[in-house]
Enzyme design. Structure first.
Site, PDB file in Angstrom:
ATOM      1  N   SER A 133       0.852  -1.183   0.000  1.00  0.00           N
ATOM      2  CA  SER A 133       0.000   0.000   0.000  1.00  0.00           C
ATOM      3  C   SER A 133       0.886   1.229   0.000  1.00  0.00           C
ATOM      4  CB  SER A 133      -0.890   0.002   1.249  1.00  0.00           C
ATOM      5  OG  SER A 133      -1.494   1.270   1.439  1.00  0.00           O
ATOM      6  N   TYR A 146      -2.094   0.381  10.623  1.00  0.00           N
ATOM      7  CA  TYR A 146      -2.068  -0.083   9.233  1.00  0.00           C
ATOM      8  C   TYR A 146      -0.748   0.319   8.578  1.00  0.00           C
ATOM      9  CZ  TYR A 146      -3.473  -0.644   4.330  1.00  0.00           C
ATOM     10  OH  TYR A 146      -3.551  -1.009   3.007  1.00  0.00           O
TER      11      TYR A 146
END
Length: 274
Positions: A133, A146
């Site tokens: 990501s 995250y």
């Protein structure tokens, strides 16, 4: 021989789009997911095996790898796609949730990779594609866990690529970016975080951050199919390239991370939320 890809988290989103694209490109597909009932559409495609796999359950990982080899004889590509994003102010996030974030996004990837490596070594070939990501390159508020998990994934993958190069096993990172968190934040308000138990001292910051994400929301974002196309490219281009970025950098996060001096980058990002 027809090549075979093994995909985690294939019940929806990027995983499902990847399964369909690999199948349409002539691959056999082992489409794994926690609930195989969600794979009805994929199960109807020729050359697709839908099977159960929970990245937090090592027994299910080993069983899924064995089932894929039994069905197709060989696995050529592993796509570690399964993952999720934990949102919230760090102080209000229970330790158990933090541990689960790493259990899925980091340790799950490691366990699936460890389970398939003996097969790749035996064949003196294989390709591992880990879906990362933009949050593994730059950080944003309210997704500290995250970001931490994706930074860990980036480091693990890069280091692993050195270890496996001599064994003719390729290791790749596909990095969707340009829309990591806006949708979730646009749908939430300061009152939502208050109900989560976030201390009120954070509320002014939360309000400014939510407004900032709202202003960023007009930027283009990629589709699951866009990401799947890059995953297929990474798996089949035959190069030793490590990172593949996919997405729109209209907000300039990647450009800032790559081009600004470290403190200038930090000041730039902080300025977006103050």
């Amino acid at each position: 021989m027809t090549r075979t890809v093994f995909i985690t988290g294939a019940s929806s989103g990027i995983g499902k789009a990847s399964a369909k694209l690999f199948q349409a490109s002539g691959f056999n597909v082992v489409a794994t997911m926690r609930n195989p009932e969600a794979g009805e559409e994929l199960r109807e495609l020729p050359g697709v095996l839908v099977t159960s796999l929970d990245v937090e359950d090592e027994a299910s990982i080993k069983a899924a790898v064995a089932a894929g080899i039994e069905r197709f004889g060989k696995i050529d590509v592993l796509v570690n796609n399964a993952g999720y994003g934990l949102y919230g102010i760090f102080e209000s996030t229970p330790k158990e949730k933090l541990q689960q974030q790493f259990a899925v996004n980091v340790f799950g990837v490691m366990d699936v990779t460890r389970a398939i490596l003996p097969h790749f070594r035996q064949n003196s070939a294989g390709t591992i594609v880990n879906v990362s990501s933009g949050a593994g390159m730059f950080t944003l508020p309210m997704i500290s866990a995250y970001c931490a998990s994706k930074f860990a994934l980036e480091g693990f993958t890069e280091s692993l690529s050195y270890e496996l190069l001599s064994l003719n096993i390729g290791v790749k990172l596909v990095i969707p970016h340009g829309g990591v968190a806006e949708t979730s934040f646009q749908q939430r308000s300061t009152s939502d975080f208050a109900r989560d138990g976030t201390p009120q001292e954070y509320h002014p910051f939360l309000q400014r951050s939510i407004e900032a994400f709202g202003r960023m929301g007009g930027a283009l974002t990629m589709t699951s199919h866009d990401v799947a196309k890059v995953i297929l490219e990474a798996a089949t281009d035959g190069t030793s390239r490590l990172r593949y970025l996919v997405g729109d950098d209209a907000r300039g996060f990647v450009k800032a991370r790559r081009e600004l001096a470290d403190q200038d980058y930090v000041d730039h990002m902080r300025g977006l939320f103050t």
